[in-house]
Design a protein around this motif. Structure first.
Motif, PDB file in Angstrom:
ATOM      1  N   VAL A  50       0.843  -1.203   0.000  1.00  0.00           N
ATOM      2  CA  VAL A  50       0.000   0.000   0.000  1.00  0.00           C
ATOM      3  C   VAL A  50       0.876   1.251   0.000  1.00  0.00           C
ATOM      4  O   VAL A  50       0.633   2.207  -0.743  1.00  0.00           O
ATOM      5  CB  VAL A  50      -0.948   0.007   1.213  1.00  0.00           C
ATOM      6  CG1 VAL A  50      -1.701   1.339   1.293  1.00  0.00           C
ATOM      7  CG2 VAL A  50      -1.940  -1.144   1.125  1.00  0.00           C
ATOM      8  N   ASP A  51       1.924   1.245   0.851  1.00  0.00           N
ATOM      9  CA  ASP A  51       2.850   2.382   0.876  1.00  0.00           C
ATOM     10  C   ASP A  51       3.525   2.577  -0.476  1.00  0.00           C
ATOM     11  O   ASP A  51       3.715   3.708  -0.944  1.00  0.00           O
ATOM     12  CB  ASP A  51       3.909   2.159   1.963  1.00  0.00           C
ATOM     13  CG  ASP A  51       3.307   2.133   3.358  1.00  0.00           C
ATOM     14  OD1 ASP A  51       2.204   2.677   3.541  1.00  0.00           O
ATOM     15  OD2 ASP A  51       3.940   1.561   4.277  1.00  0.00           O
ATOM     16  N   GLN A  52       3.880   1.462  -1.092  1.00  0.00           N
ATOM     17  CA  GLN A  52       4.530   1.534  -2.405  1.00  0.00           C
ATOM     18  C   GLN A  52       3.595   2.122  -3.458  1.00  0.00           C
ATOM     19  O   GLN A  52       4.007   2.937  -4.300  1.00  0.00           O
ATOM     20  CB  GLN A  52       4.989   0.135  -2.832  1.00  0.00           C
ATOM     21  CG  GLN A  52       5.833   0.105  -4.091  1.00  0.00           C
ATOM     22  CD  GLN A  52       6.262  -1.298  -4.449  1.00  0.00           C
ATOM     23  OE1 GLN A  52       5.438  -2.185  -4.593  1.00  0.00           O
ATOM     24  NE2 GLN A  52       7.557  -1.510  -4.580  1.00  0.00           N
ATOM     25  N   SER A  53       2.328   1.725  -3.414  1.00  0.00           N
ATOM     26  CA  SER A  53       1.357   2.260  -4.378  1.00  0.00           C
ATOM     27  C   SER A  53       1.141   3.756  -4.182  1.00  0.00           C
ATOM     28  O   SER A  53       0.888   4.487  -5.145  1.00  0.00           O
ATOM     29  CB  SER A  53       0.025   1.510  -4.264  1.00  0.00           C
ATOM     30  OG  SER A  53      -0.589   1.751  -3.008  1.00  0.00           O
ATOM     31  N   GLN A  54       1.250   4.228  -2.937  1.00  0.00           N
ATOM     32  CA  GLN A  54       1.135   5.659  -2.674  1.00  0.00           C
ATOM     33  C   GLN A  54       2.292   6.421  -3.317  1.00  0.00           C
ATOM     34  O   GLN A  54       2.104   7.499  -3.900  1.00  0.00           O
ATOM     35  CB  GLN A  54       1.116   5.911  -1.168  1.00  0.00           C
ATOM     36  CG  GLN A  54       1.097   7.378  -0.758  1.00  0.00           C
ATOM     37  CD  GLN A  54      -0.125   8.108  -1.274  1.00  0.00           C
ATOM     38  OE1 GLN A  54      -1.247   7.665  -1.077  1.00  0.00           O
ATOM     39  NE2 GLN A  54       0.085   9.234  -1.946  1.00  0.00           N
ATOM     40  N   GLU A  55       3.494   5.851  -3.218  1.00  0.00           N
ATOM     41  CA  GLU A  55       4.660   6.485  -3.848  1.00  0.00           C
ATOM     42  C   GLU A  55       4.556   6.466  -5.372  1.00  0.00           C
ATOM     43  O   GLU A  55       4.961   7.412  -6.043  1.00  0.00           O
ATOM     44  CB  GLU A  55       5.942   5.772  -3.389  1.00  0.00           C
ATOM     45  CG  GLU A  55       6.224   5.875  -1.896  1.00  0.00           C
ATOM     46  CD  GLU A  55       6.275   7.318  -1.412  1.00  0.00           C
ATOM     47  OE1 GLU A  55       6.804   8.183  -2.144  1.00  0.00           O
ATOM     48  OE2 GLU A  55       5.777   7.588  -0.297  1.00  0.00           O
ATOM     49  N   LYS A  56       3.996   5.387  -5.909  1.00  0.00           N
ATOM     50  CA  LYS A  56       3.806   5.321  -7.363  1.00  0.00           C
ATOM     51  C   LYS A  56       2.794   6.369  -7.814  1.00  0.00           C
ATOM     52  O   LYS A  56       2.947   6.975  -8.888  1.00  0.00           O
ATOM     53  CB  LYS A  56       3.342   3.925  -7.773  1.00  0.00           C
ATOM     54  CG  LYS A  56       4.426   2.858  -7.674  1.00  0.00           C
ATOM     55  CD  LYS A  56       3.903   1.501  -8.118  1.00  0.00           C
ATOM     56  CE  LYS A  56       5.010   0.444  -8.055  1.00  0.00           C
ATOM     57  NZ  LYS A  56       4.509  -0.898  -8.455  1.00  0.00           N
ATOM     58  N   LEU A  57       1.761   6.580  -7.013  1.00  0.00           N
ATOM     59  CA  LEU A  57       0.773   7.615  -7.329  1.00  0.00           C
ATOM     60  C   LEU A  57       1.430   8.985  -7.354  1.00  0.00           C
ATOM     61  O   LEU A  57       1.181   9.795  -8.261  1.00  0.00           O
ATOM     62  CB  LEU A  57      -0.360   7.581  -6.302  1.00  0.00           C
ATOM     63  CG  LEU A  57      -1.395   8.722  -6.382  1.00  0.00           C
ATOM     64  CD1 LEU A  57      -2.070   8.740  -7.747  1.00  0.00           C
ATOM     65  CD2 LEU A  57      -2.420   8.592  -5.261  1.00  0.00           C
ATOM     66  N   TRP A  58       2.264   9.250  -6.354  1.00  0.00           N
ATOM     67  CA  TRP A  58       2.939  10.544  -6.309  1.00  0.00           C
ATOM     68  C   TRP A  58       3.893  10.710  -7.497  1.00  0.00           C
ATOM     69  O   TRP A  58       3.977  11.799  -8.085  1.00  0.00           O
ATOM     70  CB  TRP A  58       3.702  10.700  -5.003  1.00  0.00           C
ATOM     71  CG  TRP A  58       4.504  11.962  -4.967  1.00  0.00           C
ATOM     72  CD1 TRP A  58       5.861  12.083  -4.957  1.00  0.00           C
ATOM     73  CD2 TRP A  58       3.997  13.306  -4.966  1.00  0.00           C
ATOM     74  NE1 TRP A  58       6.234  13.404  -4.958  1.00  0.00           N
ATOM     75  CE2 TRP A  58       5.107  14.181  -4.962  1.00  0.00           C
ATOM     76  CE3 TRP A  58       2.715  13.851  -4.973  1.00  0.00           C
ATOM     77  CZ2 TRP A  58       4.973  15.557  -4.959  1.00  0.00           C
ATOM     78  CZ3 TRP A  58       2.582  15.231  -4.974  1.00  0.00           C
ATOM     79  CH2 TRP A  58       3.702  16.070  -4.954  1.00  0.00           C
ATOM     80  N   ALA A  59       4.583   9.627  -7.874  1.00  0.00           N
ATOM     81  CA  ALA A  59       5.490   9.707  -9.022  1.00  0.00           C
ATOM     82  C   ALA A  59       4.714  10.005 -10.301  1.00  0.00           C
ATOM     83  O   ALA A  59       5.172  10.777 -11.160  1.00  0.00           O
ATOM     84  CB  ALA A  59       6.255   8.384  -9.154  1.00  0.00           C
ATOM     85  N   THR A  60       3.519   9.429 -10.435  1.00  0.00           N
ATOM     86  CA  THR A  60       2.696   9.690 -11.616  1.00  0.00           C
ATOM     87  C   THR A  60       2.219  11.133 -11.640  1.00  0.00           C
ATOM     88  O   THR A  60       2.233  11.810 -12.684  1.00  0.00           O
ATOM     89  CB  THR A  60       1.489   8.736 -11.632  1.00  0.00           C
ATOM     90  OG1 THR A  60       1.956   7.385 -11.599  1.00  0.00           O
ATOM     91  CG2 THR A  60       0.649   8.944 -12.886  1.00  0.00           C
ATOM     92  N   MET A  61       1.775  11.636 -10.490  1.00  0.00           N
ATOM     93  CA  MET A  61       1.306  13.017 -10.406  1.00  0.00           C
ATOM     94  C   MET A  61       2.447  14.010 -10.647  1.00  0.00           C
ATOM     95  O   MET A  61       2.262  15.054 -11.278  1.00  0.00           O
ATOM     96  CB  MET A  61       0.677  13.275  -9.037  1.00  0.00           C
ATOM     97  CG  MET A  61      -0.599  12.477  -8.787  1.00  0.00           C
ATOM     98  SD  MET A  61      -1.217  12.670  -7.093  1.00  0.00           S
ATOM     99  CE  MET A  61      -1.579  14.436  -7.085  1.00  0.00           C
TER     100      MET A  61
END
Length: 432
Positions: A50-61
């Motif tokens: 879940v933490d990793q997916s949050q970082e991926k979201l931020w990288a996309t944004m």
């Protein structure tokens, strides 16, 4: 088949040796669930996902936010000169090349890109999917903890029954010995009791190993070391409800697998939007600042510069159209899978309710049987002590009694497991 496996588990009993505990964990079932949620390593990995997916979201944004890059350079021609000759009859003019140094700052900003906006939405759904996966992992682990807790209690109860039966039969054996010596009973009666006592001794040792194996499984689910001693504070009787009923309702939206499929369907829908976005232009802007730290003799570069850039897709030989169609086919497949899962869950719910009803009927029957078996065994034991029946009849009654105890505990475990499976399917295992 499942019932036979449970009976074999309770009566066969020939696995792992006993550990030597150091730490001690005293817990009831609620505390066991909480402990697993905090320390089980599978759950920890799901939390990290879940933490990793949050970082991926931020990288996309971040890809659509302002991008700033700075460069600095220095060049030196090592004394070289530029030779310029305007007239063949005149000597060439030489201009030395001076060292130069520049500092460049560039700011870029994406103004419009359809794929970017869809990508952000997809990344948010991916984060949601990881959160649903975490919930499913928690649910599965808690379900395993509940079943493991029950298994330890049933194994412990079987061990107590075997040990108590062995102690009672040893007392009968000790009472029979002097009767054989004075000739009131034949030696064969004592030999039959000796065989039964030895068999019970082996059964007790196997039960001890089986009990430790059940605790080892629970240790693994709780996320504790193999040396941790477990003390379960809730007896088996706490879970034997007097009015068990299998009337649990089922809402698809509460099922963890269904929730995952729903999010996956939403992600597949976004893939269509992503492929359609490839038809749209991409617009970006930039600002560039250049500072000459060491200026050349001839310099016409501006210090400030701004610009816009538009990339317009024109023709791809049908590639974009084919990808859109592929995404639509993927969505149709995802919806078919979702519909299939709905049918499977409905059938599974019906089957689990059927299993629970069957287990309850068997439990009620074994409740009556165990009461009768105890009375028969105690009655025959008194008759044996009075010399009214043979040792063979007593050992037969003892075996029948132990089989009834094993059948009863198997029916208890079967009911508890059926209820736990139903709670897991309906999403209630975390709440109960």
């Amino acid at each position: 088949m499942r019932r036979k496996q449970i009976i074999i588990f309770l009566s066969g009993m020939l696995l792992f040796g006993t550990a030597f505990p150091q730490d001690k964990l005293v817990i009831d079932l609620t505390a066991a669930k909480e402990h697993a949620l905090n320390y089980n390593r599978t759950i920890k990995n799901s939390g990290l996902a879940v933490d990793q997916s949050q970082e991926k979201l931020w990288a996309t944004m971040a890809a659509g936010l302002p991008q700033v890059n700075a460069t600095a350079d220095y060049t030196n021609a090592m004394g070289a000169k530029i030779s310029i000759q305007f007239d063949e009859s005149a000597p060439a003019t030489e201009i030395p090349i001076k060292p130069t140094s520049n500092f460049n700052l560039q700011v870029g900003q994406l103004l419009f890109n359809g794929s970017y906006f869809v990508g952000v939405q997809t990344a948010k759904l991916a984060k949601k999917l990881s959160e649903k996966s975490l919930k499913k992992t928690e649910q599965d682990v808690v379900s395993q903890v509940v079943e493991g807790y029950y298994l330890v209690l049933v194994s412990e109860e079987m061990l107590k029954i075997l040990q108590g039966n062995k102690d009672n039969l040893q007392k009968v054996y000790r009472k029979t010995e002097p009767m054989v010596k004075v000739g009131i009973m034949e030696k064969v009666e004592l030999d039959q009791l000796s065989v039964q006592v030895n068999s019970l001794d082996n059964a007790v040792k196997s039960a001890e190993r089986q009990y430790e194996m059940a605790k080892n499984l629970l240790r693994l689910q709780l996320g504790v070391t193999a040396e941790t001693e477990l003390e379960l504070t809730q007896p088996l009787s706490d879970f034997l409800e007097p009015n068990w009923v299998a009337d649990t309702s089922f809402e698809l939206s509460e099922n963890a697998d269904y929730q995952l499929v729903e999010v996956q369907e939403q992600i597949t829908e976004k893939q269509i939007d992503l492929q359609k976005a490839s038809y749209l232009p991409t617009v970006s802007g930039y600002y560039n600042f250049t500072e000459k730290l060491l200026k050349p003799a001839f310099d016409m570069s501006p210090r400030h510069m701004v610009g816009l850039q538009m990339n317009i897709p024109v023709f791809s030989s049908g590639e974009r159209r084919a990808k859109v169609k592929q995404a639509k086919i993927d969505l149709e497949m995802a919806r078919n899978s979702k519909a299939l899962l709905e049918d499977q869950l409905a059938i599974q719910f019906k089957q689990l309710r059927f299993n629970l009803n069957n287990a309850l009927e068997s439990y009620e029957t074994q409740q009556k049987n165990i009461k009768i078996s105890r009375e028969v065994y105690e009655n025959l034991k008194r008759k044996y002590e009075q010399g009214m029946i043979s040792g063979l009849e007593l050992t037969t009654a003892d075996n029948n009694y132990l089989q009834a105890e094993s059948d009863y505990l198997a029916s208890v475990l079967e009911v508890l497991q059926a209820q736990n499976a139903l709670d897991t399917l309906t999403g209630q295992v975390l709440n109960n």
